[in-house]
Design an enzyme around this catalytic site. Structure first.
Site, mmCIF file in Angstrom:
data_model
loop_
_atom_site.group_PDB
_atom_site.id
_atom_site.type_symbol
_atom_site.label_atom_id
_atom_site.label_comp_id
_atom_site.label_asym_id
_atom_site.label_seq_id
_atom_site.Cartn_x
_atom_site.Cartn_y
_atom_site.Cartn_z
ATOM 1 N N HIS A 130 5.625 -12.495 -3.388
ATOM 2 C CA HIS A 130 4.545 -11.673 -3.939
ATOM 3 C C HIS A 130 3.209 -11.981 -3.269
ATOM 4 O O HIS A 130 2.269 -11.183 -3.348
ATOM 5 C CB HIS A 130 4.439 -11.907 -5.454
ATOM 6 C CG HIS A 130 3.940 -10.722 -6.214
ATOM 7 N ND1 HIS A 130 4.601 -9.507 -6.238
ATOM 8 C CD2 HIS A 130 2.836 -10.546 -6.979
ATOM 9 C CE1 HIS A 130 3.933 -8.646 -6.986
ATOM 10 N NE2 HIS A 130 2.855 -9.249 -7.447
ATOM 11 N N TYR A 145 -8.570 -9.122 -7.807
ATOM 12 C CA TYR A 145 -8.864 -9.360 -6.392
ATOM 13 C C TYR A 145 -10.358 -9.453 -6.104
ATOM 14 O O TYR A 145 -10.760 -9.718 -4.978
ATOM 15 C CB TYR A 145 -8.213 -8.261 -5.539
ATOM 16 C CG TYR A 145 -6.715 -8.290 -5.670
ATOM 17 C CD1 TYR A 145 -5.964 -9.298 -5.069
ATOM 18 C CD2 TYR A 145 -6.056 -7.345 -6.452
ATOM 19 C CE1 TYR A 145 -4.584 -9.351 -5.233
ATOM 20 C CE2 TYR A 145 -4.676 -7.397 -6.620
ATOM 21 C CZ TYR A 145 -3.954 -8.407 -6.006
ATOM 22 O OH TYR A 145 -2.598 -8.470 -6.193
ATOM 23 N N ARG A 189 5.619 -4.018 -4.070
ATOM 24 C CA ARG A 189 6.292 -5.059 -4.830
ATOM 25 C C ARG A 189 7.653 -5.304 -4.172
ATOM 26 O O ARG A 189 8.210 -4.407 -3.527
ATOM 27 C CB ARG A 189 6.491 -4.640 -6.279
ATOM 28 C CG ARG A 189 5.201 -4.332 -7.033
ATOM 29 C CD ARG A 189 5.493 -3.844 -8.439
ATOM 30 N NE ARG A 189 4.273 -3.597 -9.211
ATOM 31 C CZ ARG A 189 3.661 -2.414 -9.281
ATOM 32 N NH1 ARG A 189 4.159 -1.369 -8.634
ATOM 33 N NH2 ARG A 189 2.568 -2.274 -9.997
ATOM 34 N N HIS A 211 -1.153 0.192 -9.667
ATOM 35 C CA HIS A 211 -1.549 -0.367 -10.962
ATOM 36 C C HIS A 211 -1.900 0.764 -11.925
ATOM 37 O O HIS A 211 -2.620 1.689 -11.553
ATOM 38 C CB HIS A 211 -2.771 -1.286 -10.812
ATOM 39 C CG HIS A 211 -2.459 -2.583 -10.143
ATOM 40 N ND1 HIS A 211 -3.425 -3.348 -9.498
ATOM 41 C CD2 HIS A 211 -1.300 -3.269 -10.017
ATOM 42 C CE1 HIS A 211 -2.863 -4.434 -9.006
ATOM 43 N NE2 HIS A 211 -1.578 -4.420 -9.310
ATOM 44 N N LYS A 217 6.606 1.126 -10.843
ATOM 45 C CA LYS A 217 6.840 0.815 -12.252
ATOM 46 C C LYS A 217 6.671 2.068 -13.104
ATOM 47 O O LYS A 217 5.815 2.908 -12.838
ATOM 48 C CB LYS A 217 5.867 -0.270 -12.729
ATOM 49 C CG LYS A 217 6.222 -1.672 -12.260
ATOM 50 C CD LYS A 217 5.318 -2.700 -12.923
ATOM 51 C CE LYS A 217 5.748 -4.131 -12.591
ATOM 52 N NZ LYS A 217 4.884 -5.126 -13.269
ATOM 53 N N ARG A 219 1.952 -9.255 -1.012
ATOM 54 C CA ARG A 219 1.267 -8.160 -1.721
ATOM 55 C C ARG A 219 -0.178 -8.571 -2.038
ATOM 56 O O ARG A 219 -1.103 -7.785 -1.864
ATOM 57 C CB ARG A 219 2.033 -7.833 -2.998
ATOM 58 C CG ARG A 219 1.397 -6.776 -3.906
ATOM 59 C CD ARG A 219 2.383 -6.421 -5.019
ATOM 60 N NE ARG A 219 1.775 -5.776 -6.164
ATOM 61 C CZ ARG A 219 1.584 -4.457 -6.285
ATOM 62 N NH1 ARG A 219 1.940 -3.660 -5.294
ATOM 63 N NH2 ARG A 219 1.058 -3.946 -7.380
#
Length: 306
Positions: free
Chosen positions: A253, A288, A157, A279, A181, A256
């Protein structure tokens, strides 16, 4: 419970989220979503008294109808705003500010996930062309190429990439340690090209350290040693993408997304891709698996008999 202002209640809610290691960008998005909601109820500022008893199911219906019809916001954005409100009203119920759990009346609109914007193989090759890589000086060209190579080869990210320190990168092992995250740490391998570009950049930084006023504490810096900010990196990547793609709405982004899309098409399993992307839910990674029509046409042309 004594009277409270909207601002004090929102502040406590955001503090509650911060304790859960929610990123600053997500907190800002929540703050804006809630400000928009209270504005729709007629509140002019956050100093007004908070009166949860005046909020009900009709408030939500009017709010989302206006957002969808007037602001013409996508169903994806509406879904995020609904999630913000659900969390906020659950918080009010749990802290006994509301006699009823109003989050039960908030539903998310259904939307069809589209393949995220990404570059094709030819565009990626072009991205690293000397004429495409932004930069006014030799140092900027070297640094920006290293950023683009790292971005594409790791799928980080933007915030993760801009926060990297020198000690997070092991060129010998071709490995990057990332703080993602929720404060989760993960490791991501580097490609040979990315490692070479990083080695050239770091070698250049070492030569500049003696005369630079900055300390080169961040991984990516300006020529004087001061930090190359997240915003600066975003502008540079955006310019590079515009140079090869041309879509004005394409964002950093997209690199990515390109990383993830290309790995998936080459056969990587979803669980490994989830780990590389950081994730928490595999359902997020499954976006995806959506097939881009242009790619599907290419595959059909390549393998069809006629």
């Amino acid at each position: 419970m004594p009277a409270e202002s909207i601002g004090s209640v929102l502040g406590e809610f955001l503090t509650h989220l911060k304790r859960r290691n929610i990123s600053s960008n997500t907190l800002n998005a929540y703050r804006k979503d809630l400000a928009l909601f209270f504005e729709s109820l007629g509140y002019k500022n956050f100093e007004a008294e908070f009166e949860p008893g005046k909020i009900g199911p009709d408030s939500f219906r009017v709010y989302f109808t206006r957002l969808g019809a007037v602001a013409e916001q996508s169903s994806r954005t509406l879904s995020r705003r609904a999630s913000t409100l659900r969390q906020f009203f659950k918080f009010l119920y749990r802290t006994e500010r509301s006699a009823e759990d109003l989050s039960l009346y908030i539903s998310s609109p259904k939307f069809v996930r589209k393949p995220p914007k990404s570059l094709n193989e030819q565009q990626v090759e072009k991205l690293f062309d000397d004429l495409i890589v932004p930069g006014d000086t030799s140092f900027e060209k070297i640094r920006n190429r290293a950023i683009l190579e790292l971005f594409y080869s790791s799928g980080l990210r933007l915030g993760e990439l801009s926060a990297l320190k020198r000690e997070n990168v092991d060129l010998e092992q071709r490995w990057v340690q990332v703080l993602g995250k929720g404060g989760k740490v993960r490791g991501v391998p580097l490609t040979g090209k990315a490692a070479s570009a990083m080695e050239e950049y770091l070698s250049t930084c070492e030569k500049l350290k003696a005369k630079a006023s900055g300390k080169f504490e961040s991984l990516f810096c300006k020529e004087d040693g001061t930090v190359f900010s997240r915003r600066g990196i975003a502008r540079m990547v955006k310019q590079a993408l515009l140079n090869v793609d041309g879509r004005p709405d394409i964002s950093p982004h997209a690199l990515r997304h390109t990383f993830a899309t290309h790995l998936y098409r080459r056969g990587i399993d979803l669980r490994s891709l989830q780990e590389l992307l950081g994730h928490s839910k595999i359902s997020t990674t499954q976006i995806y698996t959506a097939v881009d029509p242009d790619w599907l046409k290419e595959q059909h042309k390549k393998f069809s008999r006629r």
